[in-house]
Design a protein around this motif. Structure first.
Motif, PDB file in Angstrom:
ATOM      1  N   ASP A  46     -49.164 110.881  17.549  1.00 35.89           N
ATOM      2  CA  ASP A  46     -48.012 110.511  18.384  1.00 35.89           C
ATOM      3  C   ASP A  46     -46.824 110.226  17.472  1.00 35.89           C
ATOM      4  OD1 ASP A  46     -46.186 109.470  20.145  1.00 35.89           O
ATOM      5  OD2 ASP A  46     -47.440 107.797  20.817  1.00 35.89           O
ATOM      6  N   LEU A  47     -45.719 110.925  17.670  1.00 33.65           N
ATOM      7  CA  LEU A  47     -44.545 110.751  16.818  1.00 33.65           C
ATOM      8  C   LEU A  47     -43.563 109.708  17.366  1.00 33.65           C
ATOM      9  CD1 LEU A  47     -43.794 114.438  15.716  1.00 33.65           C
ATOM     10  CD2 LEU A  47     -45.334 112.754  14.705  1.00 33.65           C
ATOM     11  N   HIS A  48     -43.976 108.941  18.346  1.00 32.45           N
ATOM     12  CA  HIS A  48     -43.131 107.874  18.879  1.00 32.45           C
ATOM     13  C   HIS A  48     -42.896 106.824  17.785  1.00 32.45           C
ATOM     14  CE1 HIS A  48     -41.972 104.322  21.239  1.00 32.45           C
ATOM     15  NE2 HIS A  48     -41.546 105.189  22.162  1.00 32.45           N
ATOM     16  N   PRO A  49     -41.681 106.250  17.698  1.00 33.35           N
ATOM     17  CA  PRO A  49     -41.377 105.269  16.639  1.00 33.35           C
ATOM     18  C   PRO A  49     -42.373 104.126  16.531  1.00 33.35           C
ATOM     19  CG  PRO A  49     -39.357 105.913  17.761  1.00 33.35           C
ATOM     20  CD  PRO A  49     -40.477 106.571  18.500  1.00 33.35           C
ATOM     21  N   ASP A  50     -42.859 103.624  17.656  1.00 31.39           N
ATOM     22  CA  ASP A  50     -43.820 102.518  17.613  1.00 31.39           C
ATOM     23  C   ASP A  50     -45.130 102.955  16.949  1.00 31.39           C
ATOM     24  OD1 ASP A  50     -41.989 100.920  18.850  1.00 31.39           O
ATOM     25  OD2 ASP A  50     -42.902 101.052  20.849  1.00 31.39           O
ATOM     26  N   SER A  51     -45.568 104.172  17.254  1.00 29.76           N
ATOM     27  CA  SER A  51     -46.811 104.685  16.659  1.00 29.76           C
ATOM     28  C   SER A  51     -46.639 104.916  15.167  1.00 29.76           C
ATOM     29  CB  SER A  51     -47.221 105.990  17.343  1.00 29.76           C
ATOM     30  OG  SER A  51     -47.480 105.777  18.718  1.00 29.76           O
ATOM     31  N   ILE A  52     -45.472 105.434  14.778  1.00 30.54           N
ATOM     32  CA  ILE A  52     -45.199 105.652  13.363  1.00 30.54           C
ATOM     33  C   ILE A  52     -45.190 104.318  12.612  1.00 30.54           C
ATOM     34  CG2 ILE A  52     -43.509 106.488  11.693  1.00 30.54           C
ATOM     35  CD1 ILE A  52     -44.884 108.732  13.215  1.00 30.54           C
ATOM     36  N   GLN A  53     -44.566 103.320  13.194  1.00 28.32           N
ATOM     37  CA  GLN A  53     -44.514 101.999  12.558  1.00 28.32           C
ATOM     38  C   GLN A  53     -45.913 101.404  12.408  1.00 28.32           C
ATOM     39  OE1 GLN A  53     -42.073 100.481  11.062  1.00 28.32           O
ATOM     40  NE2 GLN A  53     -43.292  98.649  10.573  1.00 28.32           N
ATOM     41  N   ALA A  54     -46.726 101.544  13.444  1.00 31.84           N
ATOM     42  CA  ALA A  54     -48.098 101.029  13.378  1.00 31.84           C
ATOM     43  C   ALA A  54     -48.899 101.763  12.294  1.00 31.84           C
ATOM     44  CB  ALA A  54     -48.783 101.192  14.734  1.00 31.84           C
ATOM     45  N   THR A  55     -48.682 103.078  12.178  1.00 36.42           N
ATOM     46  CA  THR A  55     -49.367 103.859  11.153  1.00 36.42           C
ATOM     47  C   THR A  55     -48.969 103.387   9.763  1.00 36.42           C
ATOM     48  OG1 THR A  55     -49.412 105.785  12.636  1.00 36.42           O
ATOM     49  CG2 THR A  55     -49.756 106.205  10.303  1.00 36.42           C
ATOM     50  N   LEU A  56     -47.684 103.127   9.565  1.00 37.55           N
ATOM     51  CA  LEU A  56     -47.195 102.620   8.280  1.00 37.55           C
ATOM     52  C   LEU A  56     -47.835 101.274   7.948  1.00 37.55           C
ATOM     53  CD1 LEU A  56     -45.265 102.487   5.860  1.00 37.55           C
ATOM     54  CD2 LEU A  56     -43.459 101.715   7.420  1.00 37.55           C
ATOM     55  N   GLU A  57     -47.872 100.380   8.914  1.00 39.53           N
ATOM     56  CA  GLU A  57     -48.450  99.058   8.683  1.00 39.53           C
ATOM     57  C   GLU A  57     -49.941  99.150   8.355  1.00 39.53           C
ATOM     58  OE1 GLU A  57     -47.442  96.967  12.233  1.00 39.53           O
ATOM     59  OE2 GLU A  57     -45.296  96.800  11.731  1.00 39.53           O
ATOM     60  N   GLN A  58     -50.636 100.045   9.053  1.00 41.13           N
ATOM     61  CA  GLN A  58     -52.073 100.200   8.801  1.00 41.13           C
ATOM     62  C   GLN A  58     -52.337 100.734   7.400  1.00 41.13           C
ATOM     63  OE1 GLN A  58     -53.217 102.746  12.010  1.00 41.13           O
ATOM     64  NE2 GLN A  58     -53.118 101.130  13.559  1.00 41.13           N
ATOM     65  N   ALA A  59     -51.564 101.755   6.989  1.00 44.03           N
ATOM     66  CA  ALA A  59     -51.756 102.326   5.659  1.00 44.03           C
ATOM     67  C   ALA A  59     -51.512 101.277   4.578  1.00 44.03           C
ATOM     68  CB  ALA A  59     -50.822 103.525   5.465  1.00 44.03           C
ATOM     69  N   CYS A  60     -50.463 100.485   4.733  1.00 42.99           N
ATOM     70  CA  CYS A  60     -50.156  99.432   3.745  1.00 42.99           C
ATOM     71  C   CYS A  60     -51.243  98.362   3.715  1.00 42.99           C
ATOM     72  CB  CYS A  60     -48.805  98.808   4.037  1.00 42.99           C
ATOM     73  SG  CYS A  60     -47.397  99.909   3.749  1.00 42.99           S
ATOM     74  N   ALA A  61     -51.739  97.997   4.878  1.00 39.25           N
ATOM     75  CA  ALA A  61     -52.783  96.977   4.943  1.00 39.25           C
ATOM     76  C   ALA A  61     -54.059  97.464   4.257  1.00 39.25           C
ATOM     77  CB  ALA A  61     -53.068  96.621   6.399  1.00 39.25           C
ATOM     78  N   ILE A  62     -54.408  98.723   4.492  1.00 37.29           N
ATOM     79  CA  ILE A  62     -55.613  99.283   3.867  1.00 37.29           C
ATOM     80  C   ILE A  62     -55.462  99.284   2.344  1.00 37.29           C
ATOM     81  CG2 ILE A  62     -56.942 101.417   3.571  1.00 37.29           C
ATOM     82  CD1 ILE A  62     -56.261 102.009   6.565  1.00 37.29           C
ATOM     83  N   ALA A  63     -54.277  99.722   1.856  1.00 37.44           N
ATOM     84  CA  ALA A  63     -54.071  99.812   0.413  1.00 37.44           C
ATOM     85  C   ALA A  63     -54.174  98.450  -0.269  1.00 37.44           C
ATOM     86  CB  ALA A  63     -52.709 100.441   0.123  1.00 37.44           C
ATOM     87  N   ARG A  64     -53.738  97.413   0.419  1.00 37.97           N
ATOM     88  CA  ARG A  64     -53.754  96.084  -0.206  1.00 37.97           C
ATOM     89  C   ARG A  64     -55.174  95.556  -0.418  1.00 37.97           C
ATOM     90  NH1 ARG A  64     -49.095  95.240   3.392  1.00 37.97           N
ATOM     91  NH2 ARG A  64     -47.195  95.160   2.114  1.00 37.97           N
ATOM     92  N   TYR A  65     -56.137  96.109   0.324  1.00 40.36           N
ATOM     93  CA  TYR A  65     -57.493  95.587   0.255  1.00 40.36           C
ATOM     94  C   TYR A  65     -58.493  96.558  -0.370  1.00 40.36           C
ATOM     95  CZ  TYR A  65     -55.811  91.794   3.151  1.00 40.36           C
ATOM     96  OH  TYR A  65     -55.113  90.705   3.618  1.00 40.36           O
ATOM     97  N   THR A  66     -58.041  97.723  -0.802  1.00 36.87           N
ATOM     98  CA  THR A  66     -58.953  98.653  -1.470  1.00 36.87           C
ATOM     99  C   THR A  66     -58.972  98.390  -2.967  1.00 36.87           C
ATOM    100  OG1 THR A  66     -57.169 100.287  -1.648  1.00 36.87           O
ATOM    101  CG2 THR A  66     -58.662 100.494   0.232  1.00 36.87           C
TER     102      THR A  66
END
Length: 455
Positions: A84-104
């Motif tokens: 989904d290219l909706h801004p809210d979905s893009i923002q959630a995807t960004l937050e998820q990727a950053c959260a994953i990276a901080r804990y790997t």
């Protein structure tokens, strides 16, 4: 303005939109603390029609979107994606990727490909040929293909014809400042037919796959080919167990090359799960045999100016004079092996297996049958009995027994077996009968000997 022209203009607008989105998300990822970031975004549209016995079975219109983001916090990596290219979905995807990276955990091989390797030239590879076909026209074409096949005496039923038109737009961008746009079309026609009745029933098919619809074989030719292949299988029998020469038809020969790719690709090598580990620079095939990668072929099925990491694609040998010239690596597997990337993140781009033979002569398909003499022509393989780790190869097969260079009778219910190491070393000839429907461009391949297990 024609439908094609509208589609052309729309595609450029969509590519610009994807590129702007990708660059914006990369900026936001950096602002969130990522040291590096990369985005892959795509839009795929298509029409697929299936007809059977003259009636429409399915009509499917597709429009799929994809957006994937990978961020790196030092050597820690996080990835997330959305459809989904909706801004809210893009923002959630960004937050998820950053959260994953901080804990790997940190991975020394993680990170973008080297900035100096990014593509800087983007010549037109002639990959964009939208097909202005509507649903009614696609149905009519499918019916025409099926009618051509069913008109042959002996054809008793049909598994249906399909017509597919597809367009793909994609953007890859990363924090090196690289933004790569690609657009391509893929269209396909196919037909599967049945001959005979009861226990004597046989099924076969044929298809065509092109970048531009004008390159298709005719509906009549496709129907004829599917019917001829199906009828040729009637009366198939098994064989007694033996060792004999084996000729792989072109559409199956590329599978042998695919097994080579699996064994020389980075993932198998750094996991030490390949029978060709430490074989770069060593002879694995006959001295007359060459396999080259040609990423920039016009209308090529695997053409591209850059790989999945933005690294520029270049012409180069994979096998040269029978010697394995290099491996097939993206930047991650290259770092794991202490080698440079070969520009193959995401796979190879148009492999050409040069026709040739032990005596230096090139042969068409009839010539390859003459070379086979007495042996097995394989036109179908079944099962997954191939080990990249050991090279062991054992698969169910069907095809034709050949005597004195001529097809004698169809065979089925057999198994063919050998080791890929011996199969590659025992290649006698590669035909000039190249199948153009794949990114692996090879003719038929004749092997000196395999074990054929039957009755």
């Amino acid at each position: 303005m024609s439908e094609v022209a509208i589609s052309q203009d729309r595609s450029l607008y969509e590519l610009d939109r994807l590129a702007e989105l990708a660059e914006d998300v990369i900026r936001r990822a950096r602002a969130a603390g990522a040291s590096q970031a990369e985005v892959a975004a795509s839009i795929d549209t298509g029409l697929s029609v299936n007809v059977r016995l003259g009636e429409v079975e399915t009509v499917e219109h597709t429009r799929d979107r994809g957006f994937g983001l990978t961020v790196y916090f030092g050597q820690r990596k996080g990835s997330a994606s959305t459809a989904d290219l909706h801004p809210d979905s893009i923002q959630a995807t960004l937050e998820q990727a950053c959260a994953i990276a901080r804990y790997t955990e940190a991975d020394p091989a993680a990170g973008l490909a080297d900035a100096a390797r990014m593509a800087t030239a983007f010549p037109d590879l002639d990959l964009w040929h939208p097909w202005a076909i509507d649903t009614a026209q696609a149905i009519a074409l499918g019916v025409a293909i099926e009618d051509a096949g069913r008109a042959h005496a002996g054809i008793s039923n049909s598994d249906g014809a399909s017509v597919q038109a597809g367009e793909g737009l994609s953007v890859y961008a990363n924090s090196h400042g690289f933004v790569g746009r690609e657009r391509g079309t893929r269209h396909a026609l196919s037909l599967a037919l049945i001959a005979g009745e009861g226990d004597g029933m046989q099924r076969d098919y044929w298809y065509d796959s092109v970048r531009a619809a004008g390159d298709f074989i005719s509906a009549q030719a496709l129907g004829d080919k599917a019917a001829e292949r199906t009828l040729a299988r009637m009366g198939a029998r098994s064989l007694s167990t033996r060792q004999c020469p084996v000729l792989f038809a072109p559409e199956l020969a590329r599978g042998l090359v695919g097994h080579l790719l699996g064994a020389v690709s980075g993932g198998a090598l750094y996991r030490q799960a390949s029978f060709l580990l430490d074989h770069a620079g060593k002879r694995i095939m006959p001295a007359w045999l060459n396999i080259d990668e040609r990423p920039h072929l016009p209308r090529g099925q695997g053409s591209g100016n850059f790989d999945a990491e933005g690294v520029a694609t270049v012409d180069g040998a994979l096998v040269e004079g029978g010697v394995l010239a290099r491996y097939v690596l993206g930047s991650y597997s290259a770092r794991k092996l202490g080698l440079p990337s070969t520009g193959n993140a995401g796979g190879v781009h148009n492999l050409i297996v040069e026709p040739g033979s032990v005596d230096g002569e090139r042969s068409d398909f009839d010539g390859m049958l003459q070379r086979l003499g007495n042996g097995l022509l394989v036109t179908e393989v079944m099962g997954q009995g191939v080990s990249t780790v050991t090279g062991d190869y054992s698969r169910g097969a069907a095809g034709f027994w050949v005597e004195n260079g001529a097809i004698a009778y169809p065979v089925e219910g057999i198994t063919i077996a050998a080791n890929l190491r011996d199969m590659f070393a025992g290649i006698v000839a590669v035909g000039a009968d190249v199948d153009p429907r794949s990114h692996i461009l090879t003719g038929s391949i004749l092997l000196e000997r395999m074990t054929v297990a039957g009755e």
